[in-house]
Design a protein around this motif. Structure first.
Motif, PDB file in Angstrom:
ATOM      1  N   GLN A  13       0.841  -1.197   0.000  1.00 34.44           N
ATOM      2  CA  GLN A  13       0.000   0.000   0.000  1.00 34.44           C
ATOM      3  C   GLN A  13       0.877   1.248   0.000  1.00 34.44           C
ATOM      4  O   GLN A  13       1.721   1.412   0.863  1.00 34.44           O
ATOM      5  CB  GLN A  13      -0.897  -0.019   1.253  1.00 34.44           C
ATOM      6  CG  GLN A  13      -1.916   1.101   1.314  1.00 34.44           C
ATOM      7  CD  GLN A  13      -2.836   0.947   2.522  1.00 34.44           C
ATOM      8  OE1 GLN A  13      -3.295  -0.148   2.826  1.00 34.44           O
ATOM      9  NE2 GLN A  13      -3.081   2.038   3.228  1.00 34.44           N
ATOM     10  N   GLU A  14       0.687   2.112  -0.980  1.00 32.65           N
ATOM     11  CA  GLU A  14       1.409   3.382  -1.012  1.00 32.65           C
ATOM     12  C   GLU A  14       0.763   4.355  -0.026  1.00 32.65           C
ATOM     13  O   GLU A  14      -0.405   4.199   0.346  1.00 32.65           O
ATOM     14  CB  GLU A  14       1.408   3.973  -2.421  1.00 32.65           C
ATOM     15  CG  GLU A  14       2.265   3.191  -3.409  1.00 32.65           C
ATOM     16  CD  GLU A  14       2.497   3.924  -4.719  1.00 32.65           C
ATOM     17  OE1 GLU A  14       2.026   5.079  -4.852  1.00 32.65           O
ATOM     18  OE2 GLU A  14       3.161   3.356  -5.601  1.00 32.65           O
ATOM     19  N   PHE A  15       1.536   5.339   0.399  1.00 36.58           N
ATOM     20  CA  PHE A  15       0.993   6.373   1.279  1.00 36.58           C
ATOM     21  C   PHE A  15       1.563   7.720   0.864  1.00 36.58           C
ATOM     22  O   PHE A  15       2.577   7.783   0.152  1.00 36.58           O
ATOM     23  CB  PHE A  15       1.277   6.061   2.761  1.00 36.58           C
ATOM     24  CG  PHE A  15       2.729   5.887   3.083  1.00 36.58           C
ATOM     25  CD1 PHE A  15       3.520   6.972   3.435  1.00 36.58           C
ATOM     26  CD2 PHE A  15       3.318   4.629   3.038  1.00 36.58           C
ATOM     27  CE1 PHE A  15       4.857   6.821   3.728  1.00 36.58           C
ATOM     28  CE2 PHE A  15       4.666   4.463   3.330  1.00 36.58           C
ATOM     29  CZ  PHE A  15       5.440   5.558   3.678  1.00 36.58           C
ATOM     30  N   PRO A  16       0.944   8.832   1.293  1.00 39.65           N
ATOM     31  CA  PRO A  16       1.334  10.155   0.776  1.00 39.65           C
ATOM     32  C   PRO A  16       2.731  10.601   1.210  1.00 39.65           C
ATOM     33  O   PRO A  16       3.181  10.298   2.313  1.00 39.65           O
ATOM     34  CB  PRO A  16       0.271  11.090   1.373  1.00 39.65           C
ATOM     35  CG  PRO A  16      -0.871  10.204   1.752  1.00 39.65           C
ATOM     36  CD  PRO A  16      -0.255   8.889   2.133  1.00 39.65           C
ATOM     37  N   GLN A  17       3.369  11.337   0.309  1.00 42.06           N
ATOM     38  CA  GLN A  17       4.624  12.028   0.603  1.00 42.06           C
ATOM     39  C   GLN A  17       4.285  13.502   0.858  1.00 42.06           C
ATOM     40  O   GLN A  17       3.460  14.074   0.154  1.00 42.06           O
ATOM     41  CB  GLN A  17       5.597  11.919  -0.569  1.00 42.06           C
ATOM     42  CG  GLN A  17       5.829  10.492  -1.060  1.00 42.06           C
ATOM     43  CD  GLN A  17       6.541   9.624  -0.050  1.00 42.06           C
ATOM     44  OE1 GLN A  17       7.671   9.913   0.337  1.00 42.06           O
ATOM     45  NE2 GLN A  17       5.894   8.558   0.397  1.00 42.06           N
ATOM     46  N   ILE A  18       4.916  14.090   1.845  1.00 48.17           N
ATOM     47  CA  ILE A  18       4.614  15.470   2.226  1.00 48.17           C
ATOM     48  C   ILE A  18       5.865  16.311   2.014  1.00 48.17           C
ATOM     49  O   ILE A  18       6.946  15.972   2.517  1.00 48.17           O
ATOM     50  CB  ILE A  18       4.158  15.533   3.705  1.00 48.17           C
ATOM     51  CG1 ILE A  18       2.942  14.618   3.918  1.00 48.17           C
ATOM     52  CG2 ILE A  18       3.825  16.974   4.112  1.00 48.17           C
ATOM     53  CD1 ILE A  18       2.600  14.376   5.374  1.00 48.17           C
ATOM     54  N   LEU A  57      -0.306  -1.829   9.259  1.00 46.81           N
ATOM     55  CA  LEU A  57      -1.292  -2.736   9.842  1.00 46.81           C
ATOM     56  C   LEU A  57      -2.217  -3.296   8.765  1.00 46.81           C
ATOM     57  O   LEU A  57      -2.537  -4.497   8.754  1.00 46.81           O
ATOM     58  CB  LEU A  57      -2.097  -2.000  10.910  1.00 46.81           C
ATOM     59  CG  LEU A  57      -3.110  -2.835  11.695  1.00 46.81           C
ATOM     60  CD1 LEU A  57      -2.428  -3.978  12.420  1.00 46.81           C
ATOM     61  CD2 LEU A  57      -3.873  -1.959  12.677  1.00 46.81           C
ATOM     62  N   SER A  58      -2.608  -2.434   7.835  1.00 52.26           N
ATOM     63  CA  SER A  58      -3.520  -2.850   6.772  1.00 52.26           C
ATOM     64  C   SER A  58      -2.930  -3.955   5.899  1.00 52.26           C
ATOM     65  O   SER A  58      -3.600  -4.951   5.593  1.00 52.26           O
ATOM     66  CB  SER A  58      -3.885  -1.646   5.903  1.00 52.26           C
ATOM     67  OG  SER A  58      -4.692  -2.028   4.815  1.00 52.26           O
ATOM     68  N   VAL A  59      -1.661  -3.799   5.504  1.00 54.77           N
ATOM     69  CA  VAL A  59      -1.060  -4.822   4.624  1.00 54.77           C
ATOM     70  C   VAL A  59      -0.834  -6.129   5.375  1.00 54.77           C
ATOM     71  O   VAL A  59      -0.936  -7.216   4.790  1.00 54.77           O
ATOM     72  CB  VAL A  59       0.246  -4.325   3.961  1.00 54.77           C
ATOM     73  CG1 VAL A  59      -0.040  -3.192   2.998  1.00 54.77           C
ATOM     74  CG2 VAL A  59       1.310  -3.920   4.983  1.00 54.77           C
TER      75      VAL A  59
END
Length: 494
Positions: free
Chosen positions: A32-37, A56-58
């Protein structure tokens, strides 16, 4: 009965969970990708809650997708993006600020001040590192100095510091475990790699002594037991290593002189130097390769900040293609790729330049430069940067005839072939290219007796394909000279 190992691979752009059987065969995977800030120029952050929720999700997804019960998992290994820094309140478990990512350059001014104070020699002697914003210690200092109430919480003994592995352990064990391993500790600029302890002198000099540092363990150890509520069973965590050291283990580089290079968001080449902590005279890092049964294996490392991230930028920033898989066919179509150079210094240049203020450039463009040429230049930039590292290692006395590669980028045959041509050595790609996760699984398996020794692990390593140099003699040298000229155009430091 089959014993399964769950490997958590928490990376810079995505979190993954990979389920392996005891033979190192991948049984299932979730990602799962997540945002870069990016709050300011050269700043890179993650929301720690995104790191936690995606992880946790993966983990939950891979169990659901494979239908394997959590009770069948013998152990968990964790590998993680290194140097990324999180401070959290031990009473609430809540971070006081976003995770400051390893790529972040906001502390370059403070690092310059430390260098001007004459601390470079002391830092390198104790930690094996150069003074640079890359490492965790100055990120800790920034949070303490710039986040309201952070220093007061630290002084009250309520603020824990951890790299991503420690933060995940804390969350998974519901605050019962505040630990890290020697490889992650070695990347903080606050850990003495010779005494294998947090260095009180450096911590005081940096003004970060009030935070709670994690206990430093071997890479294979008892790190804690995850709460049964998360996955449906109380499973022990028995292996932890920073992603690049985990890849060293996953590539079975256990003999001094063996070298691997991992191509993920960044690129990291690590050379096993055995029980000798070799000090580089050419701006490489001396670090911990792994620590088992209290015995340290040292390594020399070259760090490139942008590798796969350059391809991600071409995809998401410039919209040149929709999927990274397209880069192989595009690179084959390139006609002018010998004149176009992409220097992906988006967050500065890493080894062997260590120029945090350099910025990216594309050089050699003409009216007939095509998308294919630019994509090829992006792939080749990773190979050119690897040659920079190989040259530095050679100057430090290292010699090797082959290189083991891994990471998401190496499924691209065009890139790996160009790498072999440019370096003029054999490049070996393993059957399992996601060796960061595999290394974490091996380390966990060692602790619980699924493997009796590193010999058992080595026996499981298999090559998928070996690439041999095919380029005409001298061509690679000419191309590399063009790269060096391009790099000179963006450097701010000699």
């Amino acid at each position: 009965m089959t014993h399964y190992i769950l490997a958590i691979d928490q990376g810079t752009t995505s979190s993954r969970a990979i389920l392996f059987d005891e033979k190192g065969t991948r049984v299932g995977q979730s990602q799962q990708e997540f945002p870069q800030i990016f709050p300011n120029d050269g700043w890179v952050e993650h929301d720690p809650e995104d790191i936690w929720s995606s992880t946790l999700s993966v983990c939950q997804s891979v169990l659901k997708d494979t239908g394997i019960d959590a009770q069948a998992i013998a152990t968990i290994g964790i590998t993680n993006q290194r140097e990324t820094t999180i401070l959290w309140d031990i009473d609430t478990g809540k971070p006081v600020y976003n995770a400051i990512v390893w790529q972040d350059r906001r502390t370059s001014g403070f690092c310059q001040t430390l260098s001007e104070q004459g601390l470079s020699e002391k830092v390198q002697e104790k930690t094996g590192l150069l003074i640079d914003p890359y490492f965790s210690a100055t990120k800790i200092r920034w949070i303490l100095d710039n986040v309201d109430g952070a220093r007061e919480k630290a002084q009250a003994g309520r603020l824990a510091f951890g790299t991503v592995d420690s933060f995940l352990l804390w969350r998974l064990t519901n605050g019962q475990s505040h630990k890290t391993d020697a490889t992650n500790a070695a990347r903080t600029m606050a850990f003495n790699i010779h005494t294998q302890e947090w260095d009180a002198e450096l911590i005081e000099l940096l003004g970060i002594g009030d935070v709670l540092f994690p206990e430093v363990m071997d890479c294979s150890a008892d790190f804690g037991v995850i709460d049964a509520s998360w996955l449906g069973a109380a499973i022990p965590v028995n292996g932890v290593a920073g992603d690049q050291q985990a890849a060293l283990v996953g590539q079975a580089c256990f003999t001094p002189g063996m070298v691997k290079s991992t191509y993920g968001t960044g690129c990291f080449m690590i050379l096993n130097t055995g029980d000798k902590a070799i000090r580089s005279e050419h701006k490489l890092l001396t670090t911990v390769g792994y620590r088992l049964n209290g015995k340290v294996t040292y390594a020399l490392e070259g760090s490139i900040f942008v590798a796969g991230a350059a391809i991600q930028w071409l995809r998401d920033g410039l919209k040149l293609f929709a999927d990274a898989k397209e880069t192989q066919s595009l690179a084959k179509q390139a006609l002018n790729d010998d004149s176009v150079y992409l220097v992906p210094a988006f967050t500065g240049l890493g080894a062997p330049y260590w120029d945090p203020d350099a910025r990216g450039a594309m050089i050699g463009l003409t009216r007939d430069t095509s998308v294919a040429d630019i994509v090829s230049a992006g792939l080749r930039s990773v190979c050119y940067q690897t040659k920079d590292l190989v040259g530095a290692m050679a100057q430090d006395g290292a010699t090797f005839s082959s290189l083991r590669v891994d990471g998401g980028m190496v499924i691209n045959d065009v890139m790996v072939q160009f790498l072999s041509d440019l370096l003029e050595i054999t490049v070996e790609r393993p059957c399992v290219t996601e060796t960061t996760a595999l290394g974490a699984a091996f380390l966990a398996g060692l602790q619980v007796g699924l493997y009796q020794s590193l010999d058992d692990v080595e026996a499981l390593w298999k090559a998928d394909k070996c690439f041999e140099p095919t380029m005409a003699k001298g061509t690679g040298d000419k191309l590399y000279q063009g790269w060096q000229k391009a790099v000179d155009r963006v450097r701010t430091r000699a």
